[in-house]
Design an enzyme around this catalytic site. Structure first.
Site, PDB file in Angstrom:
ATOM      1  N   LYS A  35      -6.694   3.305  -3.438  1.00 33.28           N
ATOM      2  CA  LYS A  35      -6.931   3.502  -2.189  1.00 33.28           C
ATOM      3  C   LYS A  35      -7.253   4.735  -1.669  1.00 33.28           C
ATOM      4  O   LYS A  35      -6.431   5.640  -2.144  1.00 33.28           O
ATOM      5  CB  LYS A  35      -5.820   2.624  -1.324  1.00 33.28           C
ATOM      6  CG  LYS A  35      -5.798   2.644   0.055  1.00 33.28           C
ATOM      7  CD  LYS A  35      -4.948   1.950   1.130  1.00 33.28           C
ATOM      8  CE  LYS A  35      -4.962   2.081   2.315  1.00 33.28           C
ATOM      9  NZ  LYS A  35      -3.790   1.389   3.085  1.00 33.28           N
ATOM     10  N   ASP A  86       0.978  -1.215  -0.003  1.00 29.73           N
ATOM     11  CA  ASP A  86      -0.214  -0.099   0.044  1.00 29.73           C
ATOM     12  C   ASP A  86       0.895   1.112  -0.147  1.00 29.73           C
ATOM     13  O   ASP A  86       1.429   1.564   1.115  1.00 29.73           O
ATOM     14  CB  ASP A  86      -0.933  -0.053   1.132  1.00 29.73           C
ATOM     15  CG  ASP A  86      -1.954  -0.925   1.278  1.00 29.73           C
ATOM     16  OD1 ASP A  86      -1.759  -2.099   0.594  1.00 29.73           O
ATOM     17  OD2 ASP A  86      -2.973  -0.830   1.769  1.00 29.73           O
ATOM     18  N   LYS A  96      -9.830   0.248  -2.638  1.00 30.21           N
ATOM     19  CA  LYS A  96      -9.700   0.108  -1.233  1.00 30.21           C
ATOM     20  C   LYS A  96     -10.172   1.549  -0.565  1.00 30.21           C
ATOM     21  O   LYS A  96      -9.640   2.434  -0.807  1.00 30.21           O
ATOM     22  CB  LYS A  96      -8.333  -0.402  -0.814  1.00 30.21           C
ATOM     23  CG  LYS A  96      -8.227  -0.548   0.531  1.00 30.21           C
ATOM     24  CD  LYS A  96      -6.886  -1.070   0.938  1.00 30.21           C
ATOM     25  CE  LYS A  96      -6.730  -1.160   2.814  1.00 30.21           C
ATOM     26  NZ  LYS A  96      -5.463  -1.829   3.125  1.00 30.21           N
TER      27      LYS A  96
END
Lengths: 230, 230
Positions: free
Chosen positions: B153, B91, B189
């Site tokens: 994300k 991430d 996400k």
């Protein structure tokens, strides 16, 4: 009333969404008020160094910031690249989680490696006081002495719900540094949440030798500021 | 009512002052509830990987986190070390400051390099919606497609004053991904501030394919939780 308060100040801009124009202003203010340094994220070191060449204002940057929870090797790499780009001072975050778990060798070695690659450049070690008990603050400060740090720095300014620098914490760090041979060579950088000139002077009276703040101009000029301090 | 909500959840612990015991609990909960992954800082990847071996729960870690304002090479180094330690997913945080300055090549190249070194491991790209205008959110999402990201994300959970994931932002990202050839292969996400099961389901209905939260157990069990979500 402390004279030349400006010379204590690291004029700081670490917001991830700051624009180039914000850094231009930061550097211009740092020249104008003759602050000790600017403190910026690694990505902006090269720009700040170009803006401040010949000004006498230093460029400080942050490493492992603000969580301190990455690899020592990643912090080492960041330090080397920042020095390449013109950083004069390195503000690193300790491995807070390792300290709390009493993995003191991990914490000390992490600092030591940064001090090694920084060479003659001072390393300020952020212990993140808001995350620690008093006993842990003492322990972290002692590790800073052993690892060759130039300063103990209180706070990142990014700790959730944190107060930042307090007079009590600076006094505790000062007593700790004074208690150990060689410790009095280290400075103390109070950072995070410094509200105004009176607050700045109280921290210096407690033992701070450097102040990290995004409110430097307001502190010096006495203007009101709502800026969040990092 | 979404079935197997647990399989959407990255069970997350990124607080810099978390202890080893907290990670032990995190991993035990992830096994018990069969969450998709845990998400931890680099320093804890090796431990999490050891705890989760053979469980089917993945280990995700964060790179350039949470400011995104370090060097691409530093992010690359972090990624390589994390993979060495057993990370299954990366991430990463974009260079927010460069995006705002319209340095799109800097942003794209930064993502691309992480995707390259991550190889077969999915890279989720945190665009930090709270720091961006809608036009910038669209632009960041398009760059994620071009750079080969696996997911967009929304949030780090660390942005000062930020709201984290919102239904509106997930919808905007979804529309953007669907508008470009190849974009529909990317997941979304939603992370930061997810309050409860209803909030989680609303985000999935809007297009989220993964949820990042520290409240995973409360979301699944319906228990009340005051935990701050990262």
């Amino acid at each position: 009333m402390i004279e030349r308060l400006n010379e204590y100040i690291d004029h700081t801009l670490l917001k991830p969404n700051a624009k180039q124009a914000d850094f231009e202003l930061l550097c211009a203010e740092a020249r104008l008020y003759k602050f000790k340094a600017v403190c910026v994220n690694p990505y902006r070191v090269k720009y700040a160094a170009s803006q401040l060449q010949g000004s006498g204002v230093l460029v400080a940057t942050v490493v492992g910031f603000p969580l301190g929870a990455s690899y020592t090797s990643a912090k080492v790499g960041e330090t080397m690249m920042a020095i390449d780009d013109g950083a004069d001072e390195i503000d690193m975050v300790i491995n807070i989680s390792a300290l709390i778990d009493s993995q003191t060798m991990v914490v000390e070695r992490d600092i030591e490696r940064i001090v090694q690659v920084a060479g003659r450049r001072p390393v300020k070690v952020i212990i993140e006081t808001d995350a620690l008990t008093n006993a842990q603050k003492v322990q972290a400060s002692l590790l800073c002495i052993d690892a060759g740090a130039a300063m103990v720095k209180t706070s990142t300014g990014f700790f959730a719900g944190g107060k930042g620098a307090t007079v009590e914490d600076v006094q505790l760090i000062k007593r700790t540094l004074d208690s150990k041979p060689g410790g009095d060579k280290l400075g103390i950088k109070a950072s995070g949440g410094i509200p105004d000139r009176a607050g700045a002077e109280a921290l210096i009276a407690a033992g701070a030798t450097r102040l990290g703040t995004s409110r430097g101009v307001a502190i010096i000029t006495g203007a009101k500021s709502d800026a969040k301090t990092y």
